[in-house]
Design an enzyme around this catalytic site. Structure first.
Site, PDB file in Angstrom:
ATOM      1  N   ASP A   7      -7.501   2.906  -1.033  1.00 44.92           N
ATOM      2  CA  ASP A   7      -7.099   2.163   0.156  1.00 44.92           C
ATOM      3  C   ASP A   7      -6.401   0.888  -0.304  1.00 44.92           C
ATOM      4  OD1 ASP A   7      -6.859   1.343   2.859  1.00 44.92           O
ATOM      5  OD2 ASP A   7      -8.666   0.126   2.684  1.00 44.92           O
ATOM      6  N   SER A   8      -5.685   0.269   0.611  1.00 43.43           N
ATOM      7  CA  SER A   8      -5.068  -1.012   0.280  1.00 43.43           C
ATOM      8  C   SER A   8      -6.125  -2.090   0.050  1.00 43.43           C
ATOM      9  CB  SER A   8      -4.125  -1.440   1.411  1.00 43.43           C
ATOM     10  OG  SER A   8      -4.821  -1.440   2.640  1.00 43.43           O
ATOM     11  N   GLY A  40       0.045  -2.910   5.909  1.00 49.46           N
ATOM     12  CA  GLY A  40       0.435  -2.610   7.289  1.00 49.46           C
ATOM     13  C   GLY A  40       1.594  -3.417   7.841  1.00 49.46           C
ATOM     14  N   CYS A  70      -6.333   5.302   3.581  1.00 43.29           N
ATOM     15  CA  CYS A  70      -5.559   4.187   4.153  1.00 43.29           C
ATOM     16  C   CYS A  70      -4.577   4.807   5.133  1.00 43.29           C
ATOM     17  CB  CYS A  70      -4.812   3.458   3.031  1.00 43.29           C
ATOM     18  SG  CYS A  70      -3.680   2.180   3.621  1.00 43.29           S
ATOM     19  N   THR A  72      -2.082   3.430   6.694  1.00 45.13           N
ATOM     20  CA  THR A  72      -0.697   3.011   6.469  1.00 45.13           C
ATOM     21  C   THR A  72      -0.077   3.804   5.321  1.00 45.13           C
ATOM     22  OG1 THR A  72      -1.298   0.813   7.277  1.00 45.13           O
ATOM     23  CG2 THR A  72       0.757   1.000   6.059  1.00 45.13           C
ATOM     24  N   GLU A 150     -11.154  -8.994   7.914  1.00 45.58           N
ATOM     25  CA  GLU A 150     -11.179  -9.555   6.553  1.00 45.58           C
ATOM     26  C   GLU A 150     -11.899 -10.909   6.543  1.00 45.58           C
ATOM     27  OE1 GLU A 150      -9.515  -8.706   3.398  1.00 45.58           O
ATOM     28  OE2 GLU A 150      -9.582  -6.704   4.252  1.00 45.58           O
ATOM     29  N   CYS A 188      -6.809   2.926  11.717  1.00 49.89           N
ATOM     30  CA  CYS A 188      -6.780   1.930  10.633  1.00 49.89           C
ATOM     31  C   CYS A 188      -8.185   1.864  10.064  1.00 49.89           C
ATOM     32  CB  CYS A 188      -6.366   0.571  11.189  1.00 49.89           C
ATOM     33  SG  CYS A 188      -6.521  -0.771   9.986  1.00 49.89           S
ATOM     34  N   HIS A 190      -9.891  -0.435   8.875  1.00 48.36           N
ATOM     35  CA  HIS A 190     -10.709  -1.607   9.225  1.00 48.36           C
ATOM     36  C   HIS A 190     -11.386  -1.459  10.596  1.00 48.36           C
ATOM     37  CE1 HIS A 190      -8.779  -3.510   5.837  1.00 48.36           C
ATOM     38  NE2 HIS A 190      -9.377  -4.664   6.063  1.00 48.36           N
TER      39      HIS A 190
HETATM   40  N1  DGL Z   1      -5.833   0.141   5.052  1.00 52.30           N
HETATM   41  C1  DGL Z   1      -4.869  -0.191   6.077  1.00 52.30           C
HETATM   42  C2  DGL Z   1      -4.812   0.960   7.090  1.00 52.30           C
HETATM   43  O1  DGL Z   1      -5.733   1.753   7.206  1.00 52.30           O
HETATM   44  C3  DGL Z   1      -5.193  -1.496   6.771  1.00 52.30           C
HETATM   45  C4  DGL Z   1      -5.031  -2.716   5.884  1.00 52.30           C
HETATM   46  C5  DGL Z   1      -3.590  -2.966   5.455  1.00 52.30           C
HETATM   47  O2  DGL Z   1      -2.742  -3.295   6.319  1.00 52.30           O
HETATM   48  O3  DGL Z   1      -3.321  -2.851   4.259  1.00 52.30           O
HETATM   49  O4  DGL Z   1      -3.839   1.078   7.789  1.00 52.30           O
END
Ligand code: DGL
Length: 279
Positions: A7-8, A40, A70, A72, A150, A188, A190
């Site tokens: 993931d990011s 994102g 992730c 995105t 976050e 997403c 999060h």
């Molecule tokens: N992990 C990203 C997602 O699921 C969210 C956080 C980001 O923007 O990097 O889209």
């Protein structure tokens, strides 16, 4: 079986959390590309470059299966990641298809809502996946939600208000388009942490028949389980196995990863190793 989960940031730990009870006899390597988060708000080319280098890291560590936890990266770079993994014969599962499939399995009206990052919404990956399954959908970018999570403002009144504003705009869009949505996909990684806040707002906006919240983390874990050889899945994980079975890597502060990660994983994250994947 070594399973790489990428993931990011820490959000993909919600997918790892869903994987652990389903596939307990695998060894997990989790990479959070925290130095380059958020994905994102970035362009497709940049997201693909980051996602490919992150996936390559997990391949270099010996992963035999990749989970792109992730939304995105799944929306904008899944093809590039698959091309990177293909020469090694490594299967890749993203979160978009499973999320849309979970909505399709739940909906009676065939109308779905999707909330996600700006890049995911601009890609229309969810709309395309929903359309393939015969669903109409409306996507809504909610760019303030990732920074609020976050910041740890999960139960904060500001977060509740921001969620309410985004969802009332989405409600109006659905009314204008003549849709009768009965599902809302958390597009997403999060957003599962805001599930209660989202459910409260949804119940206020759609009194009587609120759309059901679909967590793509759960749906993705189910899809990974389906694709794995049966010997790799099926045992129930015991509490405490996480530290024994999972290694964690981050590209920025390991302290912040531990603190936030514990909230996403639902139990303490063990040692986190710092890695440098470049810019
Ligand atoms: N992990 C990203 C997602 O699921 C969210 C956080 C980001 O923007 O990097 O889209």
């Amino acid at each position: 079986m070594k399973i790489g989960v990428f993931d990011s940031g820490v959000g993909g730990l919600t997918v790892l959390r869903a994987l652990l009870p389903r596939i307990s006899n695998a060894e997990y390597l989790y990479l959070g590309d925290t130095a380059r988060l958020p994905y994102g708000s970035k362009s497709q080319a940049t997201i693909a470059r980051y996602a490919v280098s992150s996936s390559q890291f997990l391949i270099d560590q010996g992963c035999e299966f990749l989970v792109i936890a992730c939304n995105t990266a799944s929306a904008l770079a899944l093809e590039e990641i698959r091309l990177t993994a293909k020469p090694h014969g490594i299967p890749v599962v993203g979160v978009i298809g499973p999320g849309a499939a979970a909505a399709a399995a739940e909906t009676a009206t065939r109308d779905a809502l999707v909330i996600a990052t700006s890049a995911t919404v601009q890609s229309h990956a969810y709309a395309a996946a929903c359309q393939l399954l015969g669903l109409r959908s409306i996507e809504k970018a909610c760019p303030l939600l990732v920074p609020l999570v976050e910041e740890g403002w999960i139960g904060h009144s500001v977060t509740s208000e921001v969620v309410r504003i985004y969802l009332s705009e989405l409600h109006q869009q659905a009314v204008d388009a003549g849709l009768q949505p009965d599902t809302i996909v958390l597009g997403c990684t999060h957003y599962p942490l805001l599930r209660e806040v989202i459910e409260t707002a949804v119940a206020e906006l759609w009194p009587g028949q609120p759309p059901r919240v679909i967590d793509s983390a759960e749906a993705t874990a189910t899809e990974v389980e389906r694709q794995l050889p049966s010997s790799s899945a099926g045992e129930n994980a015991q509490a405490g196995h996480v530290r024994a079975q999972a290694s964690f890597f981050a590209t920025d502060s390991v302290t912040k990863f531990c603190q936030l990660g514990t909230r996403f994983l639902g139990q303490p994250v063990g040692e986190v190793k710092l890695v440098d994947l470049g810019g």
